[in-house]
Scaffold this motif. Structure first.
Motif, PDB file in Angstrom:
ATOM      1  N   THR A   1       0.840  -1.194   0.000  1.00 40.46           N
ATOM      2  CA  THR A   1       0.000   0.000   0.000  1.00 40.46           C
ATOM      3  C   THR A   1       0.879   1.249   0.000  1.00 40.46           C
ATOM      4  O   THR A   1       2.014   1.229   0.486  1.00 40.46           O
ATOM      5  CB  THR A   1      -0.898   0.031   1.251  1.00 40.46           C
ATOM      6  OG1 THR A   1      -0.070   0.102   2.423  1.00 40.46           O
ATOM      7  CG2 THR A   1      -1.764  -1.211   1.332  1.00 40.46           C
ATOM      8  N   PRO A   2       0.360   2.350  -0.532  1.00 43.38           N
ATOM      9  CA  PRO A   2       1.088   3.613  -0.448  1.00 43.38           C
ATOM     10  C   PRO A   2       1.033   4.142   0.982  1.00 43.38           C
ATOM     11  O   PRO A   2       0.266   3.642   1.816  1.00 43.38           O
ATOM     12  CB  PRO A   2       0.337   4.527  -1.412  1.00 43.38           C
ATOM     13  CG  PRO A   2      -1.051   3.989  -1.423  1.00 43.38           C
ATOM     14  CD  PRO A   2      -0.915   2.499  -1.259  1.00 43.38           C
ATOM     15  N   LYS A   3       1.822   5.145   1.278  1.00 40.64           N
ATOM     16  CA  LYS A   3       1.828   5.721   2.614  1.00 40.64           C
ATOM     17  C   LYS A   3       1.281   7.141   2.586  1.00 40.64           C
ATOM     18  O   LYS A   3       1.317   7.829   1.565  1.00 40.64           O
ATOM     19  CB  LYS A   3       3.240   5.725   3.193  1.00 40.64           C
ATOM     20  CG  LYS A   3       4.252   6.553   2.402  1.00 40.64           C
ATOM     21  CD  LYS A   3       5.629   6.448   3.027  1.00 40.64           C
ATOM     22  CE  LYS A   3       6.662   7.301   2.250  1.00 40.64           C
ATOM     23  NZ  LYS A   3       8.007   7.207   2.861  1.00 40.64           N
ATOM     24  N   LEU A   4       0.774   7.570   3.728  1.00 39.98           N
ATOM     25  CA  LEU A   4       0.279   8.938   3.847  1.00 39.98           C
ATOM     26  C   LEU A   4       1.425   9.940   3.926  1.00 39.98           C
ATOM     27  O   LEU A   4       1.331  11.043   3.375  1.00 39.98           O
ATOM     28  CB  LEU A   4      -0.615   9.060   5.091  1.00 39.98           C
ATOM     29  CG  LEU A   4      -1.082  10.476   5.455  1.00 39.98           C
ATOM     30  CD1 LEU A   4      -1.908  11.079   4.324  1.00 39.98           C
ATOM     31  CD2 LEU A   4      -1.884  10.453   6.754  1.00 39.98           C
ATOM     32  N   SER A   5       2.488   9.555   4.589  1.00 40.99           N
ATOM     33  CA  SER A   5       3.612  10.478   4.799  1.00 40.99           C
ATOM     34  C   SER A   5       4.098  11.085   3.490  1.00 40.99           C
ATOM     35  O   SER A   5       4.329  10.377   2.505  1.00 40.99           O
ATOM     36  CB  SER A   5       4.770   9.745   5.485  1.00 40.99           C
ATOM     37  OG  SER A   5       4.389   9.288   6.760  1.00 40.99           O
ATOM     38  N   GLY A   6       4.229  12.390   3.485  1.00 40.81           N
ATOM     39  CA  GLY A   6       4.748  13.085   2.318  1.00 40.81           C
ATOM     40  C   GLY A   6       3.750  13.397   1.234  1.00 40.81           C
ATOM     41  O   GLY A   6       4.079  14.085   0.261  1.00 40.81           O
ATOM     42  N   LYS A   7       2.516  12.887   1.361  1.00 41.74           N
ATOM     43  CA  LYS A   7       1.506  13.158   0.334  1.00 41.74           C
ATOM     44  C   LYS A   7       1.059  14.628   0.378  1.00 41.74           C
ATOM     45  O   LYS A   7       0.953  15.224   1.454  1.00 41.74           O
ATOM     46  CB  LYS A   7       0.285  12.251   0.532  1.00 41.74           C
ATOM     47  CG  LYS A   7       0.558  10.773   0.302  1.00 41.74           C
ATOM     48  CD  LYS A   7       0.828  10.482  -1.162  1.00 41.74           C
ATOM     49  CE  LYS A   7       0.932   8.993  -1.437  1.00 41.74           C
ATOM     50  NZ  LYS A   7       2.088   8.347  -0.784  1.00 41.74           N
ATOM     51  N   ALA A   8       0.788  15.193  -0.778  1.00 44.09           N
ATOM     52  CA  ALA A   8       0.295  16.567  -0.867  1.00 44.09           C
ATOM     53  C   ALA A   8      -1.164  16.602  -0.414  1.00 44.09           C
ATOM     54  O   ALA A   8      -2.020  15.936  -1.002  1.00 44.09           O
ATOM     55  CB  ALA A   8       0.415  17.077  -2.293  1.00 44.09           C
ATOM     56  N   VAL A   9      -1.446  17.361   0.632  1.00 40.81           N
ATOM     57  CA  VAL A   9      -2.782  17.442   1.210  1.00 40.81           C
ATOM     58  C   VAL A   9      -3.402  18.794   0.887  1.00 40.81           C
ATOM     59  O   VAL A   9      -2.833  19.851   1.198  1.00 40.81           O
ATOM     60  CB  VAL A   9      -2.747  17.232   2.736  1.00 40.81           C
ATOM     61  CG1 VAL A   9      -4.128  17.483   3.351  1.00 40.81           C
ATOM     62  CG2 VAL A   9      -2.279  15.820   3.064  1.00 40.81           C
ATOM     63  N   GLY A  10      -4.574  18.760   0.260  1.00 43.30           N
ATOM     64  CA  GLY A  10      -5.345  19.968  -0.009  1.00 43.30           C
ATOM     65  C   GLY A  10      -6.554  20.001   0.899  1.00 43.30           C
ATOM     66  O   GLY A  10      -7.214  18.976   1.104  1.00 43.30           O
ATOM     67  N   ILE A  11      -6.837  21.153   1.466  1.00 42.63           N
ATOM     68  CA  ILE A  11      -7.947  21.283   2.417  1.00 42.63           C
ATOM     69  C   ILE A  11      -8.912  22.353   1.921  1.00 42.63           C
ATOM     70  O   ILE A  11      -8.509  23.485   1.639  1.00 42.63           O
ATOM     71  CB  ILE A  11      -7.432  21.648   3.827  1.00 42.63           C
ATOM     72  CG1 ILE A  11      -6.462  20.573   4.334  1.00 42.63           C
ATOM     73  CG2 ILE A  11      -8.598  21.811   4.794  1.00 42.63           C
ATOM     74  CD1 ILE A  11      -5.766  20.928   5.629  1.00 42.63           C
ATOM     75  N   ILE A  12     -10.169  21.987   1.810  1.00 40.31           N
ATOM     76  CA  ILE A  12     -11.205  22.947   1.443  1.00 40.31           C
ATOM     77  C   ILE A  12     -11.812  23.490   2.730  1.00 40.31           C
ATOM     78  O   ILE A  12     -12.529  22.781   3.428  1.00 40.31           O
ATOM     79  CB  ILE A  12     -12.297  22.288   0.578  1.00 40.31           C
ATOM     80  CG1 ILE A  12     -11.688  21.651  -0.672  1.00 40.31           C
ATOM     81  CG2 ILE A  12     -13.355  23.310   0.184  1.00 40.31           C
ATOM     82  CD1 ILE A  12     -12.686  20.875  -1.513  1.00 40.31           C
ATOM     83  N   GLY A  13     -11.487  24.725   3.050  1.00 42.56           N
ATOM     84  CA  GLY A  13     -11.966  25.331   4.292  1.00 42.56           C
ATOM     85  C   GLY A  13     -10.856  25.385   5.330  1.00 42.56           C
ATOM     86  O   GLY A  13     -10.534  24.361   5.921  1.00 42.56           O
ATOM     87  N   MET A  14     -10.272  26.564   5.534  1.00 43.48           N
ATOM     88  CA  MET A  14      -9.194  26.692   6.504  1.00 43.48           C
ATOM     89  C   MET A  14      -9.688  27.446   7.740  1.00 43.48           C
ATOM     90  O   MET A  14      -9.144  28.467   8.155  1.00 43.48           O
ATOM     91  CB  MET A  14      -7.991  27.405   5.859  1.00 43.48           C
ATOM     92  CG  MET A  14      -6.700  27.366   6.654  1.00 43.48           C
ATOM     93  SD  MET A  14      -6.182  25.726   7.195  1.00 43.48           S
ATOM     94  CE  MET A  14      -5.622  25.006   5.634  1.00 43.48           C
ATOM     95  N   GLY A  15     -10.761  26.916   8.324  1.00 43.86           N
ATOM     96  CA  GLY A  15     -11.246  27.427   9.598  1.00 43.86           C
ATOM     97  C   GLY A  15     -10.565  26.686  10.733  1.00 43.86           C
ATOM     98  O   GLY A  15      -9.460  26.154  10.580  1.00 43.86           O
TER      99      GLY A  15
END
Length: 306
Positions: A132-146
Motif C-alpha cells: 500500500t502507499p503511505k500517507l507520509s509526504g503526500k500533498a494534502v489539499g484542504i477545502i476550508g481553513m477554519g
C-alpha cells in the motif's frame, strides 16, 4: 430555571439529556406522534430549542413556538436551522465551536490512514501480499481553513505532508499555499479534505471536475457535510477508477448511505461520528447548557451565530 421549557428535536448523547432534564422543563419531541401534536399541547411553554445535525429547526417550528427566545444546536454546523426566520423574529442562535475541533481533525487523519494502509479492509487481504502507499509526504489539499481545517493541516504536517488550501479568504498567517479555486487545488493534491461550512455556494463543491482533477490515485476525505460532495458522481468516479478512494463521515442524505458505497473496497465509512468521543460530547453539552442559562438570565451568549 426548572420551569423554563426546553425542546430537544431528537435523541442525543445521554449526558446532555440528563443535564437538561436536571435544569429545565425538558420536552423530547420524539415522545410525541408529531410536531403538530406537540405544538398544540406545549408550544407556548417552550423557551428554547436544542437542535442537532440530525434534526434542525425550520420556519414552521419557529412560528409554532410563540415564546421561543433561543435556538442552540448541539453541533458546529447550523445549515439545518432557518437563520433568516430567526433573524426576522430576533431569536439568537448558538452552536458548539472549538470543543470538537480536535476530534474531527483526528478522524480526518484516521480516515486517510485507513484508506492508505487498508486498515479497515476485509481479512481476506491477508491471504496474499498487498503493498500500500503511505500517507507520509503526500500533498494534502484542504477545502476550508477554519478551526477544523487548520487542525487537520497541523496533523498532516506531522506526517511531512505539504499543505495547500482553498477558503473564502486568504489565511496569510497559516503559511500554507492558497488556491483561489478548488479545481486547481484538487489537481495539485493527492489527498483532498473537505472541512468547510455548508452553504449554497459550497453545495457540491466537490463535483465531477474536482474528482477528475484529483485523479485515480487521489483520496477524498469528507468530514464536513454530505452535500459538499456530489454523491452520484462520487460513486461513478470510484467504480470507474477515476478516483482512488474516499473516506466519508457524512453523507448527502443522512442517515441513508448509498448501497454502492457500502460495497466498494476503496471506501471507508463512519456514521457521522467525528465529534462522538465521551469528552467532546460532554463539553458540547456543557456549552449548549451554558448558552441556554445565559439567555434565560439575560447575560451575553458564549457562542452566538446570530
Amino acid at each position: 430555571m426548572e420551569s423554563m421549557g426546553v425542546l430537544m428535536t431528537c435523541p442525543m448523547h445521554s449526558y446532555i439529556q440528563e443535564q437538561l432534564a436536571k435544569r429545565f422543563n425538558l420536552f423530547k419531541l420524539w415522545h410525541f406522534p408529531s410536531f403538530v401534536a406537540f405544538a398544540q399541547a406545549h408550544g407556548t411553554s417552550v423557551r428554547a430549542v436544542v437542535a442537532s445535525v440530525k434534526v434542525g429547526v425550520d420556519a414552521t417550528t419557529i412560528d409554532s413556538l410563540p415564546n421561543l427566545q433561543i435556538v442552540s444546536t448541539y453541533s458546529v454546523g447550523y445549515d439545518n436551522i432557518d437563520l433568516r426566520k430567526c433573524r426576522e423574529k430576533g431569536i439568537p442562535v448558538t452552536n458548539t465551536p472549538d470543543v470538537l475541533t480536535d476530534d474531527v481533525a483526528d478522524l480526518a487523519i484516521a480516515l486517510a490512514l485507513s484508506l492508505f494502509c487498508t486498515i479497515s479492509h476485509s481479512p481476506r487481504r491477508n491471504s496474499a501480499p498487498h503493498l500500500t502507499p503511505k500517507l507520509s509526504g503526500k500533498a494534502v489539499g484542504i477545502i476550508g481553513m477554519g478551526r477544523i481545517g487548520l487542525a487537520i493541516a497541523k496533523r498532516a504536517e506531522a506526517f511531512g505532508c505539504p499543505i495547500s488550501y482553498h477558503s473564502r479568504s486568504v489565511k496569510a498567517e497559516s503559511g500554507y499555499r492558497y488556491y483561489s479555486n478548488v479545481l486547481d487545488l484538487a489537481a495539485d493534491s493527492e489527498v483532498l479534505v473537505v472541512a468547510c461550512t455548508l452553504t449554497h455556494e459550497t453545495r457540491h463543491i466537490v463535483n465531477r471536475g474536482v474528482m477528475d482533477a484529483l485523479g485515480p490515485k487521489g483520496i477524498l476525505i469528507n468530514i464536513g457535510r454530505g452535500p459538499h460532495v456530489d454523491e452520484p458522481e462520487l460513486v461513478s468516479a470510484l467504480t470507474e477508477g477515476r478516483l482512488g478512494g474516499a473516506g466519508l463521515d457524512v453523507f448527502e442524505k443522512e442517515p441513508e448511505v448509498r448501497e454502492e458505497l457500502l460495497r466498494l473496497e476503496n471506501v471507508v465509512l463512519t456514521p457521522h461520528v467525528g465529534s462522538d468521543t465521551v469528552e467532546t460530547c460532554m463539553a458540547m453539552a456543557d456549552l449548549v447548557i451554558a448558552n441556554l442559562e445565559a439567555s434565560f438570565l439575560g447575560k451575553p451568549l458564549l457562542t452566538p451565530i446570530i
